[in-house]
Design a protein around this motif. Structure first.
Motif, short mmCIF file in Angstrom:
data_model
loop_
_atom_site.label_atom_id
_atom_site.label_comp_id
_atom_site.label_asym_id
_atom_site.label_seq_id
_atom_site.Cartn_x
_atom_site.Cartn_y
_atom_site.Cartn_z
N GLU A 120 0.94 -1.22 -0.05
CA GLU A 120 -0.02 0.10 0.11
C GLU A 120 0.88 1.32 0.01
OE1 GLU A 120 -4.02 -1.37 2.32
OE2 GLU A 120 -2.06 -0.96 3.44
N GLN A 167 -6.49 -1.13 -3.36
CA GLN A 167 -5.96 -0.08 -4.07
C GLN A 167 -6.37 -0.10 -5.48
OE1 GLN A 167 -1.74 0.01 -2.91
NE2 GLN A 167 -2.32 2.20 -1.88
N ASN A 222 -5.26 1.54 -10.58
CA ASN A 222 -4.96 2.93 -9.89
C ASN A 222 -3.89 3.90 -10.54
OD1 ASN A 222 -3.01 1.04 -9.24
ND2 ASN A 222 -2.85 2.03 -7.22
#
Length: 613
Positions: free
Chosen positions: A537, A546, A551
């Motif tokens: 993360e 995520q 992303n």
């Protein structure tokens, strides 16, 4: 003079002198070892300290493999002679020789490049066009190291000149620019210019302008001696294998025109491939900075000091050295006071590491049939390597904070999506305590744009528009941009259970770290932000929380990783402590034995995919 020869050339001479010349009963003795038949000539080679301390140790035979043989004296008596040195041809070329070859090749490529771009405008005369193109590529009467230094200096003069200045200088595409080393480069130019009687220097048709000879005054002593625009000492480029260090090294070389080094052993197949085929001639070079920031010189013996001193005549200095430590040890210790940590998502890097181990190349991709046949082996490797991936990155985050060493984290994905912005971050980090030129200086901004193929100079017609063309070799993936990020996930390389296991391992590592840090009064600054945030993360690589890799359509920000703020910066010495891998790790160097066992000692290699051109 023998002192002016390169190590590889000297080794050829020594190996010739050490040839077996059996006589009498020795002719039938098959076990008679190779003996020197000209000991006087061998003794002559080592009458200078430079040869004795820099060359002789290269051929020393370890005690457990040295041989004993009988030697008959003139009076007929026999003595037992213990073999101390065995002179063989060195398996690698000298890096200075490799650099000369690379620069010569680029000069030839310039001629072809000009001929191709001007073929429509110039008359098609065989000799005229060729001579005109050659004269525009380089000045006659120069060595390649002199040309490299002169071109870099003139680039700065040309760029800093006012618009009404009449200075003109050819700006070549980044892949055609000449490279140089830091140390000995300026020294040699200055020495040759002031010593025309040197026997190893040909008479130049054109003398080197005095303005291009480095200033050796006290005010510029540090800059002239090192030639380093990025301050003193070595900067480590640390990365888990297959994380894009070759791409970053190439961009750095194109930006600074300075060769980068590596702590890998230069005689390994992959190292020789990078040096000989992919223009990274600094493989195996770690500079001479092991004791630059320490007081260990006082502890060295006089013979060690002399050996290090004369070794610098053959190993030029560098400013940036690549390392995979502590995933694996390099062949020489290196001391550094700054670290570039290059990270890449574990899914792509582990898959690329699998291809590297199975093909023993940087560019060849395995066929799908190999993945199917060895699916269990690949899954086991992925489940194991995620732990190594975590330990590697936490090692650097922790040690830089502990020792107070400045650290810059660079994501490979950001380098792919926006190389210009990332190189600006990198150069700004490297230029701390550098040559005094601010990063906002238009010269360095232009150098970065020029290196990534976005130069606005009309003379530079760089054809590199994508990151795939910026590295020393074409990457395995034919796709570029966002499609090259998380490509293994798009190909369903990993089963869902393996991906879940990888995330569980990362979570377990973070939990254990938090438990350990809670026992101390001061928690590390890395954990002060979010104690429950995993390293996936932190870097933006978590699939479930995520939505990686989607992303990266809007890349998540990186947290700040920095060492302790103190007036005196610390230093790190690598390749002296143990690796994070166990000695019996089957997915480390033992993968070579597994590959050879499955391919009949590489005589029947794994099926691979044909590369697109």
């Amino acid at each position: 003079c023998l002192s002016n020869l390169r190590r590889h050339t000297i080794s050829i001479i020594l190996s010739y002198l050490q040839q077996q010349t059996p006589s009498g009963s020795e002719q039938t003795a098959s076990h008679t070892p190779i003996q020197p038949h000209n000991r006087d000539a061998l003794s002559l080679l080592f009458t200078t300290k430079r040869l004795a301390y820099a060359i002789l140790p290269l051929f020393r035979v370890p005690r457990h493999v040295c041989q004993h043989y009988k030697h008959t004296l003139e009076d007929g008596s026999c003595i037992i002679v213990v073999e101390k040195y065995r002179f063989v041809v060195l398996p690698i070329q000298d890096p200075v020789t490799l650099l000369d070859r690379l620069n010569t090749k680029r000069l030839r490529q310039r001629i072809l490049w000009i001929a191709k771009n001007n073929s429509k405008n110039e008359p098609k005369t065989e000799s005229g066009t060729q001579n005109a193109a050659t004269s525009r590529c380089y000045l006659y009467g120069r060595s390649t190291d002199e040309l490299a230094f002169e071109e870099w200096t003139m680039m700065q003069i040309h760029h800093d000149a006012k618009p009404n200045n009449e200075i003109e200088w050819k700006i070549w595409p980044a892949h055609l620019e000449l490279l140089r080393f830091l140390e000995n480069q300026h020294e040699n130019i200055h020495e040759r210019s002031n010593n025309p009687k040197r026997t190893d220097q040909r008479k130049r048709a054109v003398h080197l302008p005095s303005c291009l000879i480095p200033n050796t005054s006290k005010a510029n002593a540090s800059t002239a001696s090192s030639g380093n625009a990025f301050g003193s000492g070595i900067v480590l480029l640390a990365s888990y294998p297959r994380s894009g260090n070759t791409l970053l090294r190439t961009l750095l070389e194109r930006t600074t025109s300075i060769v980068t080094g590596s702590d890998t052993r230069p005689d390994r197949t992959l190292s020789k491939s990078l040096a000989m085929q992919y223009d990274l001639v600094g493989e195996g070079l770690v500079g001479n900075a092991i004791d630059a920031n320490t007081n260990k010189k006082k502890q060295q013996s006089s013979s060690s000091q002399l050996q290090n001193r004369f070794q610098t005549a053959y190993d030029p200095s560098l400013s940036i050295v690549k390392t995979h430590f502590p995933e694996r040890k390099g062949w020489k210790p290196v001391n550094s006071s700054r670290v570039l940590l290059l990270v890449r998502n574990p899914y792509d890097s582990i898959d690329s590491y699998w291809n590297l181990c199975c093909t023993n190349t940087h560019t060849t991709s395995l066929d799908e049939s190999v993945y199917k046949k060895y699916a269990e082996k690949f899954e086991s490797l992925a489940r194991h390597e995620i732990q190594i991936w975590c330990d590697f990155h936490y090692h650097w985050l922790d040690i830089c904070e502990k020792e107070g060493v400045p650290l810059l984290v660079v994501r490979y994905e950001d380098l792919v999506l926006d190389p210009e912005s990332e190189m600006q971050r990198v150069i700004a980090f490297l230029k701390e305590d550098g040559d005094g030129r601010n990063l906002h200086d238009s010269f360095w901004k232009w150098r970065i744009r020029h290196a990534v193929g976005k130069s606005n100079k009309p003379e530079s017609r760089s054809t590199t528009g994508s990151t795939s063309n910026l590295g020393s070799y074409q990457p395995r993936s034919s796709s570029g941009g966002i499609l090259s990020i998380g490509k293994t996930l798009r190909k369903d390389r990993y089963s869902e259970s393996t991906l879940t296991h990888m995330h569980d391992v990362v979570a377990t590592v973070e939990t254990n770290r938090n438990k350990k840090s809670s026992k101390f009064a001061s928690i590390s600054s890395i954990n002060k932000t979010k104690t429950d945030e995993t390293i996936l993360e932190k870097f933006g690589y978590d699939i479930y929380n995520q939505n990686f890799p989607e992303n990266f359509n809007q890349p998540p920000p990186l947290p700040t990783f920095a060492g302790k703020q103190s007036k005196t910066l610390g230093s790190i010495t690598i390749n002296k402590t143990p690796e994070i891998r166990r000695e019996d790790d089957e997915f480390g160097r033992k993968m070579t034995l597994w590959r050879r066992g499955e391919t009949n000692n590489d005589s029947k290699p794994f099926p691979t995919v044909a590369r697109r051109r």
